[in-house]
Write a protein that holds these residues in place. Sequence first.
Motif, PDB file in Angstrom:
ATOM      1  N   HIS A  97       5.606 -12.724  41.520  1.00 18.54           N
ATOM      2  CA  HIS A  97       4.567 -13.350  40.716  1.00 18.54           C
ATOM      3  C   HIS A  97       5.027 -13.491  39.259  1.00 18.54           C
ATOM      4  O   HIS A  97       5.850 -12.707  38.784  1.00 18.54           O
ATOM      5  N   VAL A  98       4.491 -14.466  38.576  1.00 18.81           N
ATOM      6  CA  VAL A  98       4.814 -14.708  37.165  1.00 18.81           C
ATOM      7  C   VAL A  98       4.544 -13.452  36.336  1.00 18.81           C
ATOM      8  O   VAL A  98       3.536 -12.767  36.551  1.00 18.81           O
ATOM      9  N   ASP A  99       5.474 -13.139  35.452  1.00 19.31           N
ATOM     10  CA  ASP A  99       5.348 -12.009  34.519  1.00 19.31           C
ATOM     11  C   ASP A  99       5.515 -10.636  35.165  1.00 19.31           C
ATOM     12  O   ASP A  99       5.256  -9.628  34.535  1.00 19.31           O
ATOM     13  N   GLY A 101       8.306  -9.452  35.959  1.00 16.01           N
ATOM     14  CA  GLY A 101       9.539  -8.870  35.431  1.00 16.01           C
ATOM     15  C   GLY A 101      10.822  -9.370  36.056  1.00 16.01           C
ATOM     16  O   GLY A 101      11.875  -8.740  35.911  1.00 16.01           O
ATOM     17  N   LYS A 102      10.739 -10.521  36.708  1.00 22.51           N
ATOM     18  CA  LYS A 102      11.897 -11.130  37.360  1.00 22.51           C
ATOM     19  C   LYS A 102      13.025 -11.377  36.353  1.00 22.51           C
ATOM     20  O   LYS A 102      14.160 -10.963  36.561  1.00 22.51           O
ATOM     21  N   THR A 103      12.692 -12.042  35.265  1.00 21.89           N
ATOM     22  CA  THR A 103      13.696 -12.385  34.249  1.00 21.89           C
ATOM     23  C   THR A 103      14.279 -11.137  33.610  1.00 21.89           C
ATOM     24  O   THR A 103      15.487 -11.042  33.399  1.00 21.89           O
ATOM     25  N   THR A 104      13.416 -10.187  33.319  1.00 21.38           N
ATOM     26  CA  THR A 104      13.878  -8.950  32.685  1.00 21.38           C
ATOM     27  C   THR A 104      14.855  -8.208  33.590  1.00 21.38           C
ATOM     28  O   THR A 104      15.864  -7.693  33.131  1.00 21.38           O
ATOM     29  N   ASP A 143      18.334 -17.222  40.377  1.00 18.78           N
ATOM     30  CA  ASP A 143      17.090 -17.314  39.641  1.00 18.78           C
ATOM     31  C   ASP A 143      16.480 -18.654  40.019  1.00 18.78           C
ATOM     32  O   ASP A 143      17.054 -19.691  39.729  1.00 18.78           O
ATOM     33  N   ASN A 197       8.222  -2.855  40.122  1.00 13.74           N
ATOM     34  CA  ASN A 197       8.698  -2.862  38.739  1.00 13.74           C
ATOM     35  C   ASN A 197       7.649  -2.295  37.772  1.00 13.74           C
ATOM     36  O   ASN A 197       6.510  -2.069  38.149  1.00 13.74           O
ATOM     37  N   LYS A 198       8.053  -2.092  36.563  1.00  7.98           N
ATOM     38  CA  LYS A 198       7.205  -1.598  35.465  1.00  7.98           C
ATOM     39  C   LYS A 198       6.687  -0.188  35.760  1.00  7.98           C
ATOM     40  O   LYS A 198       5.569   0.161  35.362  1.00  7.98           O
ATOM     41  N   ASP A 200       7.592   2.368  34.432  1.00 10.94           N
ATOM     42  CA  ASP A 200       7.525   3.114  33.164  1.00 10.94           C
ATOM     43  C   ASP A 200       6.166   2.946  32.496  1.00 10.94           C
ATOM     44  O   ASP A 200       5.766   3.746  31.660  1.00 10.94           O
ATOM     45  N   SER A 201       5.428   1.911  32.869  1.00 14.74           N
ATOM     46  CA  SER A 201       4.149   1.607  32.220  1.00 14.74           C
ATOM     47  C   SER A 201       3.103   2.677  32.542  1.00 14.74           C
ATOM     48  O   SER A 201       3.079   3.215  33.642  1.00 14.74           O
ATOM     49  N   SER A 233      12.250   0.236  36.769  1.00 10.29           N
ATOM     50  CA  SER A 233      11.755  -0.306  35.516  1.00 10.29           C
ATOM     51  C   SER A 233      12.854  -1.207  34.967  1.00 10.29           C
ATOM     52  O   SER A 233      13.939  -0.734  34.647  1.00 10.29           O
ATOM     53  N   ALA A 234      12.567  -2.487  34.901  1.00  9.14           N
ATOM     54  CA  ALA A 234      13.565  -3.443  34.412  1.00  9.14           C
ATOM     55  C   ALA A 234      13.776  -3.246  32.919  1.00  9.14           C
ATOM     56  O   ALA A 234      14.770  -3.673  32.355  1.00  9.14           O
ATOM     57  N   LYS A 235      12.809  -2.579  32.291  1.00  7.40           N
ATOM     58  CA  LYS A 235      12.877  -2.368  30.851  1.00  7.40           C
ATOM     59  C   LYS A 235      13.798  -1.188  30.510  1.00  7.40           C
ATOM     60  O   LYS A 235      14.677  -1.309  29.665  1.00  7.40           O
TER      61      LYS A 235
HETATM   62  P1  GTP Z   1      10.312 -15.238  35.096  1.00  5.51           P
HETATM   63  O1  GTP Z   1       9.281 -15.738  36.081  1.00  5.51           O
HETATM   64  O2  GTP Z   1      11.694 -15.397  35.564  1.00  5.51           O
HETATM   65  O3  GTP Z   1      10.106 -15.805  33.738  1.00  5.51           O
HETATM   66  O4  GTP Z   1      10.113 -13.633  34.937  1.00  5.51           O
HETATM   67  P2  GTP Z   1       8.758 -12.952  35.011  1.00  5.51           P
HETATM   68  O5  GTP Z   1       7.764 -13.931  34.539  1.00  5.51           O
HETATM   69  O6  GTP Z   1       8.570 -12.397  36.369  1.00  5.51           O
HETATM   70  O7  GTP Z   1       8.690 -11.712  34.004  1.00  5.51           O
HETATM   71  P3  GTP Z   1       9.431 -11.387  32.652  1.00  5.51           P
HETATM   72  O8  GTP Z   1      10.730 -10.787  32.967  1.00  5.51           O
HETATM   73  O9  GTP Z   1       9.394 -12.570  31.762  1.00  5.51           O
HETATM   74  O10 GTP Z   1       8.535 -10.230  32.085  1.00  5.51           O
HETATM   75  C1  GTP Z   1       7.179 -10.413  31.719  1.00  5.51           C
HETATM   76  C2  GTP Z   1       6.753  -9.340  30.753  1.00  5.51           C
HETATM   77  O11 GTP Z   1       6.803  -8.061  31.392  1.00  5.51           O
HETATM   78  C3  GTP Z   1       7.649  -9.224  29.537  1.00  5.51           C
HETATM   79  O12 GTP Z   1       6.854  -8.999  28.404  1.00  5.51           O
HETATM   80  C4  GTP Z   1       8.531  -8.016  29.831  1.00  5.51           C
HETATM   81  O13 GTP Z   1       8.951  -7.367  28.674  1.00  5.51           O
HETATM   82  C5  GTP Z   1       7.581  -7.167  30.645  1.00  5.51           C
HETATM   83  N1  GTP Z   1       8.325  -6.291  31.552  1.00  5.51           N
HETATM   84  C6  GTP Z   1       9.253  -6.658  32.459  1.00  5.51           C
HETATM   85  N2  GTP Z   1       9.719  -5.615  33.118  1.00  5.51           N
HETATM   86  C7  GTP Z   1       9.093  -4.534  32.636  1.00  5.51           C
HETATM   87  C8  GTP Z   1       9.143  -3.112  32.922  1.00  5.51           C
HETATM   88  O14 GTP Z   1       9.891  -2.640  33.765  1.00  5.51           O
HETATM   89  N3  GTP Z   1       8.320  -2.321  32.219  1.00  5.51           N
HETATM   90  C9  GTP Z   1       7.464  -2.775  31.281  1.00  5.51           C
HETATM   91  N4  GTP Z   1       6.702  -1.912  30.650  1.00  5.51           N
HETATM   92  N5  GTP Z   1       7.406  -4.084  30.978  1.00  5.51           N
HETATM   93  C10 GTP Z   1       8.201  -4.957  31.644  1.00  5.51           C
END
Ligand code: GTP
Length: 380
Positions: A97-99, A101-104, A143, A197-198, A200-201, A233-235
């Motif tokens: 799903h969007v956001d 954390g795919k890109t991260t 990607d 993912n996430k 750590d949140s 955690s991708a972060k």
């Molecule tokens: P695309 O569809 O490729 O653009 O990726 P995405 O939309 O799935 O997610 P993106 O990587 O852009 O991350 C969305 C938000 O989540 C950003 O603000 C990231 O910093 C945050 N984020 C991603 N991974 C993590 C994580 O592991 N932990 C936390 N706390 N935040 C994360």
Amino acid sequence: RKNMMVHQLAEAANVKPELIVEAADILGRKVYFSTVLTDFGFLCEIVKKLGLRRKLEGGGKTFEKTLLADKDECRSPKPHDMSSFPHRPPIITIMGHVDHGKTTLLDYLRKTTVAEKEAGGITQKIGAFSVKLNEEKNITFLDTPGHAAFTAMRQRGAQLTDIVVLVVAADDGIMEQTEESIRMANESKVPIIVAINKCDSKNAKPEKVIKQLVHHNLEPEKAGGKTQVIQISAKTGMGISNLVESILLEAEMMDLRADPSARVEGVIVESNKSKTHGPVGSVVVQQGILKRGMWLTAGTAFARVKFITDENNKQMSEASPGAAVNIVGWKSLPPVGEIMLQVNTEFRAKEVTQYRSKLQSMEQLDEDWKKISKIRQKEK
Ligand code: GTP
Ligand code: MG
């Protein structure tokens, strides 16, 4: 003959007269079977449209010849026993799903494992990249923004992805596009590895996500299911080495091999126009060794490989199966999701792509006809 009645023209063109009535309709003129067509330009227009149609239905000589040419260059059947061929890197598509954390995640993988390669250079955003884990082991990541490429590839029967890594945010859980991704992977019969993912949140609820996964037939191995579910955690990078390990494990079981001596085949993952290089195609090679000077086709586009670059725009002398590279030398934009095939000569490349263009305009004509028919039915 300049003057012809509609039904006479139909006979001459070997089509049903209704078709001419509809073709005229598309061209903005109302005619009946007995209407005499006196306007030469108008007649030519109809003949042009019907000419294509006739070849489609009757199969003219040219049509057959080009069809054969295309068959010649269609995907070669894969040998049943691949065991004598060398291994190739697994091709992994990251979905979710969007956001979530795919890109991260992709950024993390790229930075940490290809840091050396990237030093000094600015990373270009491309549709695919290879991660070198050690001397022998590579993983190719895809990607696919908006899932467009994935859908197109599936429609063309191009089995490109070996494994889908499904990214699910531990705070949001399974969402609409997560479900869509699961559906797509299942339809393509591609195994799924889940990355929660996430983690750590402070809002992370991985246990809740695991419960949701069970409802989607993705029961974790630890709970007696068949799916590898990794908390990451991708972060911070937590759990990512576990994820990479899981990918390698799954890939090893799949025993992925490819024939390097075969005619080059691949899939267009992304394409764009570069100011300096013209149309560039981002591709994943599936078999054969891609080299400079080769002639390639992808749908209606063709190329003479001018040069090959990696994701950092560094030139490469060749690319092996499983590699993700950019190809410069396309005469027009290669369509995303299209199968890329090697042909022997420029003549063949042109012949095959011209045939495909013709086929496309015939399909367009068919679509036009359908649309017109619908409108006319409504009017009745
Ligand atoms: P695309 O569809 O490729 O653009 O990726 P995405 O939309 O799935 O997610 P993106 O990587 O852009 O991350 C969305 C938000 O989540 C950003 O603000 C990231 O910093 C945050 N984020 C991603 N991974 C993590 C994580 O592991 N932990 C936390 N706390 N935040 C994360
Ligand atoms: Mg994003």
